[in-house]
Scaffold this motif. Sequence first.
Motif, PDB file in Angstrom:
ATOM      1  N   ALA A 161       0.835  -1.207   0.000  1.00 17.81           N
ATOM      2  CA  ALA A 161       0.000   0.000   0.000  1.00 17.81           C
ATOM      3  C   ALA A 161       0.866   1.252   0.000  1.00 17.81           C
ATOM      4  O   ALA A 161       0.610   2.203  -0.747  1.00 17.81           O
ATOM      5  CB  ALA A 161      -0.928  -0.016   1.212  1.00 17.81           C
ATOM      6  N   PHE A 162       1.902   1.251   0.841  1.00 20.23           N
ATOM      7  CA  PHE A 162       2.784   2.410   0.897  1.00 20.23           C
ATOM      8  C   PHE A 162       3.578   2.575  -0.397  1.00 20.23           C
ATOM      9  O   PHE A 162       3.908   3.702  -0.799  1.00 20.23           O
ATOM     10  CB  PHE A 162       3.760   2.287   2.069  1.00 20.23           C
ATOM     11  N   SER A 163       3.908   1.462  -1.054  1.00 20.62           N
ATOM     12  CA  SER A 163       4.723   1.542  -2.272  1.00 20.62           C
ATOM     13  C   SER A 163       4.014   2.302  -3.383  1.00 20.62           C
ATOM     14  O   SER A 163       4.664   2.878  -4.252  1.00 20.62           O
ATOM     15  CB  SER A 163       5.095   0.136  -2.744  1.00 20.62           C
ATOM     16  N   THR A 164       2.683   2.296  -3.389  1.00 19.63           N
ATOM     17  CA  THR A 164       1.946   3.045  -4.410  1.00 19.63           C
ATOM     18  C   THR A 164       2.017   4.553  -4.165  1.00 19.63           C
ATOM     19  O   THR A 164       1.664   5.326  -5.058  1.00 19.63           O
ATOM     20  CB  THR A 164       0.469   2.616  -4.451  1.00 19.63           C
ATOM     21  N   CYS A 165       2.465   4.951  -2.975  1.00 23.23           N
ATOM     22  CA  CYS A 165       2.528   6.376  -2.631  1.00 23.23           C
ATOM     23  C   CYS A 165       3.959   6.897  -2.594  1.00 23.23           C
ATOM     24  O   CYS A 165       4.168   8.099  -2.399  1.00 23.23           O
ATOM     25  CB  CYS A 165       1.891   6.628  -1.265  1.00 23.23           C
TER      26      CYS A 165
END
Length: 355
Positions: free
Chosen positions: A237-241
């Motif tokens: 999830a964090f990698s998309t941001c």
Amino acid sequence: MEPENRTEISEFFLQGLSEKPEHQTLLFTMFLSTYLVTIIGNVLIILAIITDPHLHTPMYFFLFNLSLVDILLSSTTVPKMLVNIQTQSRAITFAGCLTQMYAFHLFGTMDSFLLAVMAIDRFVAIVHPLRYLVLMCPRVCGLLLGVSWVITNLQSLIHTCLMVQLTFCASSEISHFFCDLMPLLKLSCSDTHTNELMIFASGIVMGTSPLSCILLSYIRIFWTVFKIPSARGKWKAFSTCGSHLTVVSLFYGTIFAMYLQPASPSSSQKDKAATLMCGVVIPMLNPFIYSLRNKDVKAALGKLIGKVAIPCPRPEQFLDVYHVPGSLLGARDREMHPIPYPRGVQSLAGNRDTE
């Protein structure tokens, strides 16, 4: 009382970054290289998004517009600077000065609005993954983009109209390398109270609104992600941001570092440094940030460069040679691109469904 005699100014002279002749060759080489890298990098991002169907999602639609705005923002100041250095002339007409001022504030403010819109996109993708395609439909994406363009154009138009009404009769030398609002106001012999009030008001509204939107979006994102028990789900999830957060940190970190310092005699140098970072350096870095930290963009760029360098046959042409069933190729493609919404979000949704 007789009116004071005034000589209208038809052109201005840009001070530039340095007046020393020995620095001009270095400045010309450095800014020409920076500008070429900016144009090539952002054009490659735009072409990759256009040519790869897997990037036809809201996330990359906004990235496409960010790359376009970065090209226009850099083109507002750098080409004129290069021409001035090459011709040894620092003159710019009054109309050209107002046009440059209008364009810089339009594209500079649009950059911050696009970062805010991209934060909203990440918020919907992570907090409401199963409704992502419904909430971020083409109509909503177009509305977000259209409203941003209208607001930023309106702001630049108001500043320009107010500037046209002023009289300039003092020194014609602008203490900057392009036509900006405050350096121009210092040259006016008219009452600039209305202009300064408008700059203050628009600075608060146009500055805090996108930043507040970004902060609120990421507070909600972090709250949602921290509730996921799976460490792998949190990371995806964090990698998309990651890329967006890096660009936001650079953009607003530069502004805060420069403008939150106490006023000093070198404030004009701070303005130049902040403008260089936000208007020249960051537009050059954005393509690298989004391509190096994003597997989808790297893959699309690899395909794009491969098509330009060596035309490759279609995969179906090899099926008869290697006797690969078409259904197997379709399954593999579905495994590589299983997403009805942006990559990284499906795994998050899967975690919610299974846990």
